[in-house]
Design an enzyme around this catalytic site. Structure first.
Site, PDB file in Angstrom:
ATOM      1  N   GLN A 299       3.938  -3.697   5.042  1.00 31.51           N
ATOM      2  CA  GLN A 299       2.938  -3.053   5.881  1.00 31.51           C
ATOM      3  C   GLN A 299       2.551  -3.823   7.150  1.00 31.51           C
ATOM      4  OE1 GLN A 299      -0.209  -0.849   3.652  1.00 31.51           O
ATOM      5  NE2 GLN A 299       1.046  -1.317   1.871  1.00 31.51           N
TER       6      GLN A 299
ATOM      7  N   THR B 117       0.344  -0.860   0.000  1.00 29.92           N
ATOM      8  CA  THR B 117       0.000   0.000   0.000  1.00 29.92           C
ATOM      9  C   THR B 117       0.542   1.353   0.000  1.00 29.92           C
ATOM     10  OG1 THR B 117       1.441   0.033   0.666  1.00 29.92           O
ATOM     11  CG2 THR B 117       0.738  -0.877  -0.198  1.00 29.92           C
TER      12      THR B 117
END
Length: 525
Positions: free
Chosen positions: A434, A348
């Site tokens: 992440q 992301t």
């Protein structure tokens, strides 16, 4: 408290409202929306869409988003899945017949339908105050007038320039070159698209001329994408998944995002006395790396489209974490985490906003790889994501590529709740990193008492496909110690991830942290 004689940045404190994100113009736009009477949802949409102009290598209208939302006056958290699906015509079998072992990263086969615009429209209608015309106005203005390219953005842009193909080179390069810091990037085509969304809502994007431009451009590249695929795109509300770690509750977006991986990673780390270790010494980095290998192996086995994820309870169970923790040698790196864990598994951009009423938004919005698939629509210059590369071509796998299916996603927004109160929306950018970044951020605060800004600033390491990458914030001696444990250690070419967070104090004070690895900041008023 940080050493003020050393490089660093202070946390930002305010009481009325705050935004933390990766570009100052987006943070300022969000604050302007709050000051004009908008709420956290309005501000988050304004800032996120503008980030597609400020950081087009990271995100844009052709991408996806996931959202965690705490309503004003409540402590519950709502999740919104704004990820698009594969076109109906996508077939893993057909790709296998072409001799492909994986979905091409920079091919039209990797382009899934853009889901973020539908999610923004839904959020605005359900939770916003101002309406899309006002919240999209900053992005429209900057898309037309242009944005001076920021230093980190220019660095990323140059690294990805060779991946741009066809129309994308016309829209995202200046005279055939990546822009230098300070050069002006304009996107008049996207300004027109945003005007249509502002006046027509989702129909201005998923129907009519904009959808026709996207579908025709993809079909010309060999894609199966149809107008019906675009029209059918829709976001979904869902329920967060959660886990506890040393007194806090970590809330994550459920699959097809990989948030459960962060929960599993922390569940494994519970079995080690992390707080007794040097926060930036080799033993902690080693144990975290080994736990991450096992957690990511579970991710690769189980996470997929929500309709195809059947082992989520197993992945989040305490027994699974305990069995995986038992596989870790505190002194030696494992050679084959997938083989070791087989017995256990047998059966992301990011933006966060908090407003004066303490509505909190944790929103992550991405085109996956830098500039996504490296492709763009011919008329409006909408960059296409390559989220389909998150699928596998393994027959029968839960995440096998299939028309109408959502791929496993790397982007994950996070929130922390303590004693029943939501205390912090946060996020860590950086692709596969992440979940590891979420676990490291939480551990930095819980195990070592770091404030959000210090927890973000702290050096990072990550064991992934390229071995163990260890930032320059660690000493050469630590890297040598990790290598002696069996890790393949290197210093990454780029910083590992980027993070933003807002701590909601019980006294009403907001404290924002923003990663110096990016161009952005936290702003409050």
């Amino acid at each position: 408290m940080r050493d003020f004689q050393m490089p660093g940045r202070s946390a930002v404190f305010a009481t009325n409202g705050m935004c933390a994100t990766s570009h100052p113009l987006a943070a300022a736009a969000a604050i302007d929306i709050l000051k004009s009477g908008g709420n956290a949802v309005d501000a988050a949409i304004a800032g996120a869409v503008l980030l597609g102009i400020c950081e087009p290598q990271m995100t844009g209208l052709g991408g996806d988003c996931f959202v965690l939302l705490k309503p004003a006056g409540e402590e519950r958290v709502v999740a919104l899945n704004g990820s698009g699906r594969a076109p109906a015509g996508l077939s893993a079998a057909a790709l296998r017949e072409r001799g492909l072992a994986a979905v091409p990263l920079h091919g039209v086969e990797a382009v899934t339908l853009p889901g973020a615009v539908d999610a923004f429209c839904r959020l605005s209608a359900d939770w916003g105050r101002l309406g899309l015309a006002e919240t999209l106005a900053p992005a429209i203005r900057y898309a037309e007038e242009g944005v001076p390219v920021a230093p980190r953005t220019a660095f990323d842009w140059a690294a990805a320039a060779d991946d741009l193909q066809g129309a994308a080179r016309e829209f995202y390069l200046l005279n055939g070159q990546a822009p230098r810091p300070g050069q002006i990037f304009r996107a008049p085509g996207q300004a027109e698209v945003l005007r249509r969304i502002a006046h027509e809502g989702r129909a201005g994007f998923y129907e009519g001329e904009v959808a026709e431009d996207m579908a025709a451009s993809l079909q010309a590249l060999g894609g199966t994408h149809t107008l019906a695929d675009f029209a059918a795109t829709a976001c979904d509300y869902t329920t967060p998944v959660s886990g506890t770690y040393n007194g806090i509750e970590l809330l994550e977006h459920p699959p097809n995002g990989q948030g459960a991986t962060a929960i599993l990673l922390l569940n494994i780390l519970k079995h080690f006395d992390i707080a007794a270790m040097d926060p930036f010494g080799a033993p902690r980095a080693h144990v975290e790396a080994e736990a991450a290998k096992l957690a990511y192996d579970a991710r690769n086995r189980f996470l997929a489209d929500p309709a195809h994820t059947t082992r989520l309870d197993h992945m989040l169970s305490a027994d699974t974490a305990a069995a995986l923790a038992a596989l870790i040698d505190p002194a030696r790196a494992m050679a084959s985490p997938a083989a070791l864990s087989e017995a256990v598994h047998r059966d992301t951009i990011y933006i966060t906003v908090v407003d004066r009423d303490r509505m909190a938004v944790s929103l992550i919005y991405s085109v996956f790889w830098s500039f996504g698939a490296g492709l763009a629509s011919g008329r409006f210059g909408i960059g296409f994501q390559n989220r389909g590369a998150g699928f596998t071509l393994t027959a029968g796998h839960p995440n096998e590529a299939m028309g109408g299916k959502r791929p496993m996603h790397t982007i994950i927004p996070g929130m922390i709740r303590q004693n029943g109160r939501v205390t912090m929306p946060f996020g860590v950018m950086g692709g596969a990193y992440q979940p590891n970044g979420h676990a490291r951020f939480v551990s930095n605060m819980v195990d070592f008492g770091l404030d959000p800004q210090a927890a973000i600033d702290a050096p990072r390491s990550f064991s992934g496909a390229e071995g163990m990458q260890v930032e320059r914030g660690y000493s050469d001696a630590i890297r040598a110690e990790l290598a002696a444990m069996g890790h393949s250690v290197s210093i990454p070419d780029t910083p590992i991830g980027g993070a933003q967070a807002i701590l909601i104090g019980a006294d009403g004070v907001l404290q924002g942290g923003s990663d110096p690895r990016k161009d952005g900041c936290a702003l409050g008023y």
